[in-house]
Structures are given as C-alpha cells and as structure tokens.
Design a protein around this motif. Structure first.
Motif, PDB file in Angstrom:
ATOM      1  N   LEU A  21      -8.909  -5.746  13.241  1.00 41.23           N
ATOM      2  CA  LEU A  21      -9.653  -5.415  14.457  1.00 41.23           C
ATOM      3  C   LEU A  21      -9.896  -3.915  14.539  1.00 41.23           C
ATOM      4  N   PHE A  22      -8.869  -3.118  14.237  1.00 40.67           N
ATOM      5  CA  PHE A  22      -9.007  -1.667  14.270  1.00 40.67           C
ATOM      6  C   PHE A  22     -10.102  -1.219  13.307  1.00 40.67           C
ATOM      7  N   LYS A  23     -10.101  -1.756  12.094  1.00 41.80           N
ATOM      8  CA  LYS A  23     -11.128  -1.387  11.114  1.00 41.80           C
ATOM      9  C   LYS A  23     -12.516  -1.789  11.595  1.00 41.80           C
ATOM     10  N   ASP A  24     -12.648  -2.995  12.148  1.00 40.51           N
ATOM     11  CA  ASP A  24     -13.949  -3.451  12.662  1.00 40.51           C
ATOM     12  C   ASP A  24     -14.437  -2.556  13.799  1.00 40.51           C
ATOM     13  N   LEU A  25     -13.543  -2.265  14.746  1.00 43.60           N
ATOM     14  CA  LEU A  25     -13.930  -1.420  15.881  1.00 43.60           C
ATOM     15  C   LEU A  25     -14.228   0.009  15.437  1.00 43.60           C
ATOM     16  N   LYS A  26     -13.505   0.497  14.446  1.00 42.84           N
ATOM     17  CA  LYS A  26     -13.754   1.849  13.939  1.00 42.84           C
ATOM     18  C   LYS A  26     -15.145   1.932  13.314  1.00 42.84           C
ATOM     19  N   THR A  27     -15.498   0.929  12.533  1.00 44.55           N
ATOM     20  CA  THR A  27     -16.836   0.887  11.926  1.00 44.55           C
ATOM     21  C   THR A  27     -17.910   0.858  13.006  1.00 44.55           C
TER      22      THR A  27
END
Length: 126
Positions: A84-90
């Motif tokens: 989730l963190f990676k998706d939101l960061k992108t």
C-alpha cells in the motif's frame, strides 16, 4: 498530537472530501490533494512506530520508511502495508509532480479502505 492522531485526521480528510466541490478547483486537483493526504496519513502512522525517525526532516526519510517496511514484508500485515505504501507513494509522485500526465489507474474506494485499515491497526511492524 501524535503521528497516529495526525494520520487519522488526514485519512478522515480524504474520506470527507470525496464529494466536496470548490469553485475554481478541478476534480483532478481534488483527487491529487486526496491522494497526497492518504499517502501522508499512512506515512505518519508508520513513523508513529519508528521513534528514531520522528524527529528527522531528511528527504530520505520516505525511502527509509519503505526500507523498514520491506525488511518485514514477509509478515502478512506488514507486507500489505508495504505494498500500500509503495502504491500510494507512486500515486503521490504523480499527484505532486506529474501534472502533465494522465491519472494513473487506481481505485480510490480500495485505497481509502486499505489506508483506513492500516492506520487503525494496533501494530504495523511485528
């Protein structure tokens, strides 16, 4: 205010602005704002468990958070938070910097639910 409290308020903001209309602010700009707040809601919830990072103002802090999550990615819950963190960061990079690019594929309802679940969990790290 704690980082966890701030995370919950940012998340609430993202929920409550879903249907908000402001003159002179496009739907795309509102989406960009909401995505940014969701990312920071999760970011602050994570660093709530990382006291050594709370006082840092380094721009590498975001990469450090991602690295810490990655270390525990084999844990089911932490692994979900990491993804989730990676998706939101992108999405946040798109929202803040890629103003000339089309909206990336996403499902805001799913992002809201996943972020809500993550920031309200008792612990992120095992």
């Amino acid at each position: 205010m704690t980082h966890a409290d701030y995370a919950k308020e940012l998340n609430a903001f993202s929920y409550k602005t879903e249907d908000l209309k402001i003159d002179d602010v496009s739907d795309e700009t509102m989406l960009r704002i909401r995505i940014g707040r969701l990312y920071y809601a999760l970011f602050h919830r994570i660093i709530n468990e990382l006291p050594d990072m709370q006082a840092s103002t380094s721009s590498s802090q975001h990469s450090q958070v991602e690295s810490r999550l990655e270390r525990y990615a084999s844990n089911g819950h932490t692994g979900r938070v990491h993804r989730l963190f990676k998706d939101l960061k992108t999405l946040r990079v798109w929202a803040d910097y890629q103003v000339d690019r089309p909206i990336p594929k996403h499902n805001m309802t799913v992002l809201l639910k996943k972020t809500y679940t993550a920031i309200n969990s008792k612990k992120i790290f095992p």
